[in-house]
Every structure is written in structure tokens, then in C-alpha cells.
Design a protein around this motif. Structure first.
Motif, PDB file in Angstrom:
ATOM      1  N   ILE A 397       0.840  -1.205   0.000  1.00  0.00           N
ATOM      2  CA  ILE A 397       0.000   0.000   0.000  1.00  0.00           C
ATOM      3  C   ILE A 397       0.872   1.250   0.000  1.00  0.00           C
ATOM      4  O   ILE A 397       0.592   2.224  -0.704  1.00  0.00           O
ATOM      5  N   GLU A 398       1.950   1.230   0.779  1.00  0.00           N
ATOM      6  CA  GLU A 398       2.869   2.374   0.808  1.00  0.00           C
ATOM      7  C   GLU A 398       3.492   2.600  -0.565  1.00  0.00           C
ATOM      8  O   GLU A 398       3.613   3.743  -1.033  1.00  0.00           O
ATOM      9  N   GLY A 399       3.882   1.509  -1.228  1.00  0.00           N
ATOM     10  CA  GLY A 399       4.464   1.639  -2.559  1.00  0.00           C
ATOM     11  C   GLY A 399       3.497   2.206  -3.571  1.00  0.00           C
ATOM     12  O   GLY A 399       3.863   3.054  -4.391  1.00  0.00           O
ATOM     13  N   LEU A 400       2.232   1.766  -3.527  1.00  0.00           N
ATOM     14  CA  LEU A 400       1.224   2.297  -4.453  1.00  0.00           C
ATOM     15  C   LEU A 400       1.007   3.779  -4.203  1.00  0.00           C
ATOM     16  O   LEU A 400       0.869   4.572  -5.145  1.00  0.00           O
ATOM     17  N   ARG A 401       0.982   4.174  -2.921  1.00  0.00           N
ATOM     18  CA  ARG A 401       0.803   5.593  -2.598  1.00  0.00           C
ATOM     19  C   ARG A 401       2.002   6.403  -3.095  1.00  0.00           C
ATOM     20  O   ARG A 401       1.835   7.519  -3.628  1.00  0.00           O
ATOM     21  N   ASN A 402       3.203   5.856  -2.936  1.00  0.00           N
ATOM     22  CA  ASN A 402       4.392   6.553  -3.432  1.00  0.00           C
ATOM     23  C   ASN A 402       4.327   6.750  -4.942  1.00  0.00           C
ATOM     24  O   ASN A 402       4.689   7.820  -5.465  1.00  0.00           O
ATOM     25  N   LEU A 403       3.861   5.744  -5.661  1.00  0.00           N
ATOM     26  CA  LEU A 403       3.772   5.849  -7.119  1.00  0.00           C
ATOM     27  C   LEU A 403       2.730   6.886  -7.531  1.00  0.00           C
ATOM     28  O   LEU A 403       2.953   7.665  -8.461  1.00  0.00           O
ATOM     29  N   TYR A 404       1.588   6.911  -6.843  1.00  0.00           N
ATOM     30  CA  TYR A 404       0.578   7.940  -7.140  1.00  0.00           C
ATOM     31  C   TYR A 404       1.142   9.333  -6.895  1.00  0.00           C
ATOM     32  O   TYR A 404       0.893  10.270  -7.657  1.00  0.00           O
ATOM     33  N   ASN A 405       1.893   9.490  -5.806  1.00  0.00           N
ATOM     34  CA  ASN A 405       2.402  10.812  -5.446  1.00  0.00           C
ATOM     35  C   ASN A 405       3.471  11.325  -6.404  1.00  0.00           C
ATOM     36  O   ASN A 405       3.794  12.512  -6.391  1.00  0.00           O
ATOM     37  N   LEU A 406       4.028  10.451  -7.228  1.00  0.00           N
ATOM     38  CA  LEU A 406       4.967  10.922  -8.241  1.00  0.00           C
ATOM     39  C   LEU A 406       4.273  11.812  -9.271  1.00  0.00           C
ATOM     40  O   LEU A 406       4.914  12.602  -9.951  1.00  0.00           O
ATOM     41  N   GLN A 407       2.954  11.650  -9.408  1.00  0.00           N
ATOM     42  CA  GLN A 407       2.169  12.375 -10.417  1.00  0.00           C
ATOM     43  C   GLN A 407       2.604  12.014 -11.839  1.00  0.00           C
ATOM     44  O   GLN A 407       2.532  12.834 -12.753  1.00  0.00           O
ATOM     45  N   TYR A 408       3.065  10.759 -12.010  1.00  0.00           N
ATOM     46  CA  TYR A 408       3.410  10.264 -13.336  1.00  0.00           C
ATOM     47  C   TYR A 408       2.295   9.391 -13.912  1.00  0.00           C
ATOM     48  O   TYR A 408       2.267   9.156 -15.121  1.00  0.00           O
TER      49      TYR A 408
END
Length: 842
Positions: A397-408
């Protein structure tokens, strides 16, 4: 059948005649040689990353006829290719290593998707539920599933007789086709009333409130949806079971139809027959088979008390907590079963949880699909899992949130597959990339009616947040106008040496034509900075509030401002359970100069008069730390943020300004409620609370000196609407905001309702906002803060949540409050319009 024949034929050719192209006369040299790589030729629309992932596990394996048949079957199963021609390539003269090359011919791709026959449902609503998209390789199985998805949508919207079919329409290009869905909607059924029978313990009104299916009303269409009826039946049973009626069931549902001759509308009357059964008490819980966790720890997760009314729904939730405890620790293959033991005499049910414990699951492989631009390592470093790690739901879940926060990415979804052994798992993260390169152009007409000014100005802004797919940010901003010429460039990246070490560089040059007040009319001031036509900073009819916006235009003078700047920053972020803890620092150095005609003008500030035409050095050193526990930093819906920044301006004695600046920021977000109204939209409200405090004060080694970097309530980013306060020479301010946010299009546009409040202190004292023109009250500070010192505003507006268009548009009404009465500064039905830009949190 065609696919099966193709596979068999390919295998026979391979095994009997050596159809794989070899570089030697020996047609079967490649058997049992290790596969070192897999290559592709002929790919156009097919996703190479997905193909590589599909056959990844075969790399390194000996190439055998059985292995080849298995690979061929997987490729044909995709239904992407008309033909697949395999070739074996020797990688060296020894022919001990080989590469497989697949030469493929793709099936036609979809040119466009069309709909015909729909009138009750919007085309956009229908297209949102189908998976076939323009540009995809046409897949008949996928089109059949789309038929079913559209049919399901119509059923949910109350069209039980809807019929859906699809046709393939050829185009002028044989490699392209048009996919057309033909829709026959039929009549819509609306729910007139819901009735119950058999309910003696719980009222009909209470049972109706549990249902997602609603009767037709003023603001309720009442469209009958079979799926919602099924959901409602489950909700009714859940409610009964939460009240101790664990045997409650729905015996039958009776449907009675009525048709209106005038409108042709079909009405439905539902009667739901229930059997409530007996109300039970909770008889306790026991465990067996648990060696990993002590029974006391498992028992603490059960919230029900022995002897209380049995809330079966809560008991199931508590059992899920036990499942999650094992799941989070990597024991995802355990078997955890709950059985009951009834005591009819006492009217209680006791439960036993039996656990079969197995080894922890490990991540065998981590791969990514859909990232055509972004490099794999950029994604992998954001996911705190590596091959061989123990499976962790929290880390995923943390990894998915990190990927979303990249805004890519516009979408991020994980998929799990069984690995090569029982306790191994393959994790595949599917992403949909969105544009990260933004370019903005703007042209404005200015200076119309003035013969000395050029009437056109413009700007160009270019930014790539994912430069080269490497996770780096490069931005260039160029502005050209009669009053301003500016170029700014910056570069930053968030990782260094495999750690969350950020670094950035910036350079800027600007020239602007500006105005300030002057002092040429008696009385002439030398010791105080008081512009014309004012005569005092203290009291009287000539009192000046300290704000440049209060100086009449005829008393302003022009001057030129030149500025060069160069900066560098470095930071580090460490992730904890309670949030991301970050520290950062930076330095910047700049040269600036003001220039005016001293034969015509006399600025009211002594600093302007003494530094005319001189290049002045300004050095800054800053440090900051922050704690970020927001779910998504760009558009949060839960969590908190706290940050503190301290800036030292003026390192050398020759510099123009010497001061310290403190900036404190606190923000919190909470989703008040979230109600799914469709598959693509949730009705929800998010509450945001913000407070910030800024202050300027002296350095221990230099006297306090500020010439241009005053702080103020700006009316745009804080105290919205109070733009008259911008430019005031503030040394301390406190600004607050409370917002209610609702999504219109969740990933793009939100509606915001807000209330702002701010107070500011100048060197003279606190500003009194109740005056017609806010002015400082001498010798007052924040210790004497009162209602009259607060600038209030309230309003509503639209906020875009996409980085490419970070604008906010608000309609605002300003007011002050003296402790008794509210004075609306924006009168009557007038509103102040505020255009703002979303600012990064740090």
C-alpha cells in the motif's frame, strides 16, 4: 480451433523439420541450450513490457520442445497475433547460448469505438465501463465481455430488457477496424414502493434505511437495479445479524408490476419476506493451532464481550483483524476457520477459531507493466519491497501511494500471481502513464491606449516532471512583457545513491518596471519613510496604513528592478509508520539593482535613495524539517502535515538586508463521509484545516534590516480577497483557513467552500481590519490580538487538481468583526474574484 491447429502445426514443424531459423546447417542445434534473451519483431500496438513479463520466467531455462509448446500457447492465448514466427539465434560461435526472436504479425487494431441506439444513458457513461479502447489490438473475447459490461450497466440503471451486441466495421486501412456496439434499451423500470412481511422485531422504516435500493421520490429516480436489490438483501441480513439474529434470512422477494398508459413507464412494487429467527448472545471465543502469535494477542483483537448481544457483523470484522495480523506478517497461505457451538438453553453461541499455520510468503519477483516512458528502476525504488522479501500488505500500500504521489500515473493497480513454489509470489504493478511534460503559452493585451507601450505580452512555461523517464524535474519559464522580462530554470531529482536524498539547482534573471511611492511634497521626511500625500504613521487625517496599495496613482514613481539569482538545495527523507520525516537545506545568492531618474523623482524610502544604480548582494541560507503523513500530497483526503523553515538572509556586512525569517505550517485533512454513487464517482466531503505563522526578526550579529522582503497577507494564497493588504510592511502574520472540499471530477476538478482569517503586524503595530482602510495601531502586538485585528473572508470556487493546470478560481466576500457586529467589506451581492495557483506543501 484455429488457434489449436496453429499451435500443433508449429510444434510439428519445429520438432520434425527444424522450422526455427538457425545460423548453421544443423537444424536442431538449439535444443537444450539455455535461453539468454527473448526478442520481438513486428510489434506496433502490442505492449512489449507485458510480453516480456509473460515469458520472463523462461529466460535461463533450457530450450526444449515442451517449453516451446508452452510459450507458443501463452502467446496465442493473448489473441493479439495473426501469425507468430519463431527464430533461434546463436549468440556465439560455440552455439551454447541462444536468443529467441519472435517475428509477429499483429491482428487489426481498433480505430474507434462507436455506440448506436442509446438514448437513456449517455455515451460517456457507457464507454467508461468497456475495456476495448481506440488503439487496442482487437480482441473478440474482450468485446464479448464489453457486451456483458454494458448489459450490466443497463440492468443497474433499471433497464432489465436491454440488449447489447457488437459488430466489426472494416476501414480503408486493413490494419484498422471500427468497433460498433448496437444497443436496444427497452423500457426503464422504476421502484414505486418497498414492503416487508415477517418482520416483528425491526421496523420496516429501519430495514428500508439499510437498503441501497430506493423508492422513487422528488430527488430519487427510483430506477430498479437487480444488483442493488442483491446488495440490499445482504445489507438487511447484515443488520439483523448485527442485532443478534444470526439465523435471519430472506425467504422470497415478490415483484408486482404496474404500467402507466400515458407515459409508458413501468412501475415495480417489491415485497420482501423475511424470517427473523431467534436473538442470540455471544458465548465467548477460543483458539487452537496458533503457535506464531499468543492467544492473548489474538483475543485482544476481539471486541465483543461474553454475554452481550451477539453482533455477528462485528465478530466477522474482528476475525478479519486476526486474518490481517497473519497476512501483514507474511503468512498469507494460512487457513483460518471459525466454527460455532450453540447453547440452546442459555441462548448463546460460542466460537472457535482454528488456525493452520504455514510458512511465510516471499516475493519471488517484482515487475511493472504499462510504463513506456518511466524506467523500471524509478518505479522499483518507490516500492519498499525487493525480490526475496517477506510479503507485506502495508509495504505494498505504501508503494502504491508513493507511485501515485509521483504524479506520473493516472492509475496504479497491483496483481499477484503464484510463484514457482508454494510460498513464493510474483507481484506485478500495472500503471497507466499520463503526460508529465507541460508547456503553457500565454498572450495578453496590455497598455492599450498608451502610445509609449507595446500592447502585447506573453509567457512560455515548459516543465517535465519525469525527464527522460528518469524521475528528474526540469523547468524553464520565460516571460516577455512591456513591464517584465524574466527567465527562470530549475533542475531537481529526489533520489541519490539509492537513497531519498533530493538535490536541486536553480538560476534566474529578471527585469521589471515597477512603481513605488515618493516624497517630494512638504513635509519632506529624512528619518521616516512616509510617502506623499501622507504626513504621519501615527494618527490624523494624513495617516498612512503602511500598504503601497493605499497610495494614489498620481503620487507613484517608476523605477527599474534587475535581479540575478543562483541556488542549490539538498534534502533527505526517511519514512516511518507515523509519516515521512524530512530535513533539507539550501543556499542562494543573488545580485539585484534598482534604477530611477534621480533628477525627476525622490523615493520615499531612504534605502532606495541611497542605493540607486548599485548592484547589491543578497545571500540566503535556509533549513527546514517536516513531517508528512498525508495520503496523497497533491490532493489529500486524510492525514496531516507539519513543517518548520528558518531562513537567514544577509551573510556579509555589505549586504542590503539582514534578518531571520521563521515559517511554520500545520495542515490536517479528514474525509467526513464517502458514498459511492456510481463506479466512477463518489459523493464525499473532505475537511481541511490550515494554520500558518510567519515572522521576521533580527540576527544576533547584525542589526535588523529589511528593504524589500516584508511579509504580508496577500489576498491570493491567504486571506483570500484582501489584496489591499499586499505590499504592507509586515514583520509578523498569522493566517488560517478552513475548507470543505467535494469532488466534481475526482482526478481533475473539485468544489471548495472556505472561511479564511488572518492577522498581521507591521513595525508600527497590529493592523486594525475594521477601519475603512486597514491601518496599524501603534505599540500593539500579537499579545493584544483581538477580533478587530482579523481579516475574514468566505466564499466558494473551483480547484483543479492536475499538475498541468494548477489553478483555483474563487468568488469571495470579505468581512471584519469587532466582537459584536460583522462589517461586510464586499457589499451587497458583489463578490471579489480571486485567481490562485496550487502551491506545493514544501
Amino acid at each position: 480451433m484455429k488457434r489449436t491447429v496453429g499451435i500443433i502445426a508449429a510444434f510439428l514443424l519445429l520438432a520434425l523439420s527444424g522450422s526455427l531459423v538457425a545460423q548453421e546447417t544443423d537444424a536442431e542445434w538449439f535444443w537444450n541450450k539455455p535461453i539468454e534473451s527473448i526478442r520481438w519483431d513486428g510489434l506496433k500496438k502490442a505492449n512489449k513490457s507485458e510480453l516480456d513479463s509473460l515469458l520472463r520466467n523462461y529466460v535461463g531455462s533450457p530450450f526444449t520442445p515442451e517449453l516451446w509448446l508452452e510459450m507458443q500457447a501463452k502467446l496465442y492465448e493473448l489473441d493479439w497475433f495473426e501469425t507468430i514466427e519463431p527464430q533461434a539465434i546463436a549468440l556465439d560461435e560455440t552455439k551454447l547460448r541462444l536468443a529467441l526472436l519472435f517475428v509477429v504479425k499483429e491482428k487489426p487494431s481498433v480505430l474507434s469505438v462507436r455506440l448506436s441506439g442509446n438514448s437513456g444513458l449517455r455515451s460517456s457513461e457507457i464507454l467508461a465501463v468497456i475495456s476495448s479502447k481506440a488503439g487496442d489490438i482487437y480482441n473478440e473475447s474482450k468485446a464479448n465481455l464489453d457486451d456483458m459490461a454494458i448489459k450490466k450497466l443497463y440492468l443497474e440503471k433499471g433497464y432489465p430488457d436491454a440488449e447489447v451486441s457488437h459488430q466489426i466495421v472494416p476501414s480503408s486501412d486493413p490494419s484498422l477496424l471500427v468497433l460498433n456496439f448496437d444497443l436496444k434499451e427497452g423500457g426503464q423500470v422504476a421502484l414505486r414502493s418497498i414492503r416487508f412481511s415477517g418482520n416483528t422485531s425491526i421496523s420496516e422504516r429501519t430495514l428500508k434505511s439499510q437498503m441501497s435500493l430506493k423508492e422513487a421520490a422528488l430527488f430519487q429516480s427510483g430506477a430498479f437495479q437487480e444488483a442493488k436489490l442483491n446488495e440490499s438483501k445482504l445489507a438487511i441480513i447484515d443488520y439483523y445479524q448485527s442485532k443478534g439474529y444470526v439465523d435471519a434470512k430472506i425467504i422470497d422477494v415478490f415483484k408486482e408490476y404496474e404500467k402507466e398508459d400515458d407515459s409508458g413507464k413501468n412501475w415495480l412494487i417489491l415485497t420482501i419476506a423475511v424470517s427473523e429467527g431467534k436473538q442470540w448472545k455471544f458465548g465467548g471465543i477460543s483458539f487452537n493451532g496458533n503457535d506464531i502469535f499468543e492467544e492473548s494477542r489474538l483475543r485482544d483483537l476481539v471486541s465483543l464481550k461474553e454475554g452481550a448481544i451477539l453482533n455477528y457483523k462485528r465478530l466477522v470484522q474482528d476475525k478479519q483483524k486476526i486474518d490481517n495480523l497473519y497476512y501483514e506478517s507474511g503468512y498469507i497461505y494460512n487457513q483460518i476457520a471459525m466454527t460455532e457451538n450453540r447453547n440452546e438453553a442459555e441462548g448463546s453461541i460460542a466460537y472457535r477459531i482454528s488456525i493452520v499455520e504455514r510458512d511465510r510468503a516471499h516475493i519471488e519477483s517484482l515487475s511493472f507493466k504499462g510504463n513506456e516512458k518511466t524506467k523500471n528502476f524509478v518505479l522499483a525504488r518507490e516500492v519498499p519491497l525487493e525480490e526475496g522479501d517477506i510479503f507485506s500488505q502495508t509495504k505494498i500500500i505504501e508503494g502504491l501511494r508513493n507511485l501515485y504521489n509521483l504524479q506520473y500515473f493516472s492509475n496504479v493497480e497491483p496483481q499477484f500471481y503464484q510463484g514457482s513454489a508454494e510460498n513464493l509470489m510474483d507481484l506485478v504493478v500495472n500503471v497507466e502513464e499520463m503526460s508529465t511534460a507541460d508547456i503553457q503559452f500565454g498572450v495578453t493585451l496590455t497598455g492599450l491606449g498608451s502610445k509609449d507601450s507595446f500592447p502585447v505580452s506573453g509567457f512560455v512555461k515548459w516543465n517535465d516532471r519525469n525527464l527522460g523517464g528518469m524521475g528528474r524535474n526540469l523547468a524553464v519559464n520565460l516571460t516577455l512583457s512591456p513591464s517584465e522580462q524574466k527567465i527562470e530554470t530549475s533542475f531537481s531529482e529526489g533520489w541519490l545513491f539509492g537513497k531519498r536524498i533530493s538535490r536541486g539547482f536553480s538560476f534566474g534573471f529578471s527585469h521589471s518596471s515597477e512603481t513605488t511611492g515618493q516624497d517630494i511634497i512638504a513635509p519632506i521626511f529624512t528619518d521616516e519613510d512616509i510617502p506623499d500625500p501622507f504626513t504621519s504613521l501615527v494618527s490624523g487625517s494624513g495617516q498612512w496604513s503602511g500598504s503601497l496599495s493605499s497610495i494614489p496613482d498620481q503620487y507613484l514613481m517608476p523605477y527599474e528592478n534587475w535581479d540575478f539569482s543562483l541556488g542549490f538545495n539538498l534534502g533527505y527523507t526517511q519514512k516511518y509508520r507515523f509519516g515521512d520525516l524530512g530535513v533539507a537545506g539550501g543556499v542562494s545568492s543573488g545580485l539585484d539593482m534598482i534604477q530611477y531618474d534621480d533628477t525627476k523623482y525622490r523615493p520615499y524610502e531612504a534605502e532606495f535613495r541611497s542605493t540607486n544604480g548599485q548592484w547589491l548582494l543578497t545571500d540566503r541560507i535556509y533549513g527546514r524539517f517536516y513531517l508528512n503523513n498525508l495520503d496523497y500530497w497533491y490532493n489529500p483526503s486524510s492525514g496531516y502535515y507539519a513543517g518548520q523553515r528558518l531562513t537567514l538572509t544577509g551573510v556579509l556586512p555589505i549586504e542590503r538586508q539582514h534578518y531571520l525569517k521563521s515559517e511554520t505550517k500545520l495542515e490536517a485533512y479528514h474525509t467526513l463521509f464517502k458514498i459511492p454513487l456510481s463506479e466512477t464517482w463518489n459523493f464525499k466531503w473532505v475537511l481541511m484545516a490550515h494554520t500558518g505563522f510567519q515572522s521576521l526578526f533580527g540576527q544576533p550579529w547584525y542589526p535588523f534590516k529589511v528593504t524589500k522582503d516584508w511579509i504580508s497577507l496577500d489576498g491570493t494564497f491567504n486571506a483570500r480577497g484582501w489584496d489591499e493588504l499586499y505590499g504592507a510592511k509586515g514583520v509578523m502574520l498569522w493566517e488560517n483557513s478552513l475548507e470543505l472540499r467535494m469532488p466534481i471530477v475526482e482526478q481533475m476538478l473539485w468544489l471548495d467552500l472556505f472561511v479564511d482569517a488572518g492577522a498581521m503586524k507591521t513595525e508600527t503595530g497590529m493592523l486594525d481590519m475594521t477601519l475603512a482602510t486597514p491601518a496599524a495601531i501603534p505599540n500593539t502586538g500579537f499579545s493584544s490580538l483581538g477580533w478587530s485585528n482579523m481579516a475574514f473572508s468566505t466564499g466558494a470556487g473551483l480547484r483543479f487538481t492536475i499538475p498541468q493546470f494548477p489553478f483555483r478560481f474563487y468568488f469571495v466576500k470579505r468581512f471584519s468583526f469587532d466582537g459584536v457586529n460583522i462589517d461586510w467589506k464586499t457589499k451587497g451581492w458583489d463578490f471579489d474574484f480571486v485567481l490562485s495557483i496550487t502551491q506545493p506543501l514544501y
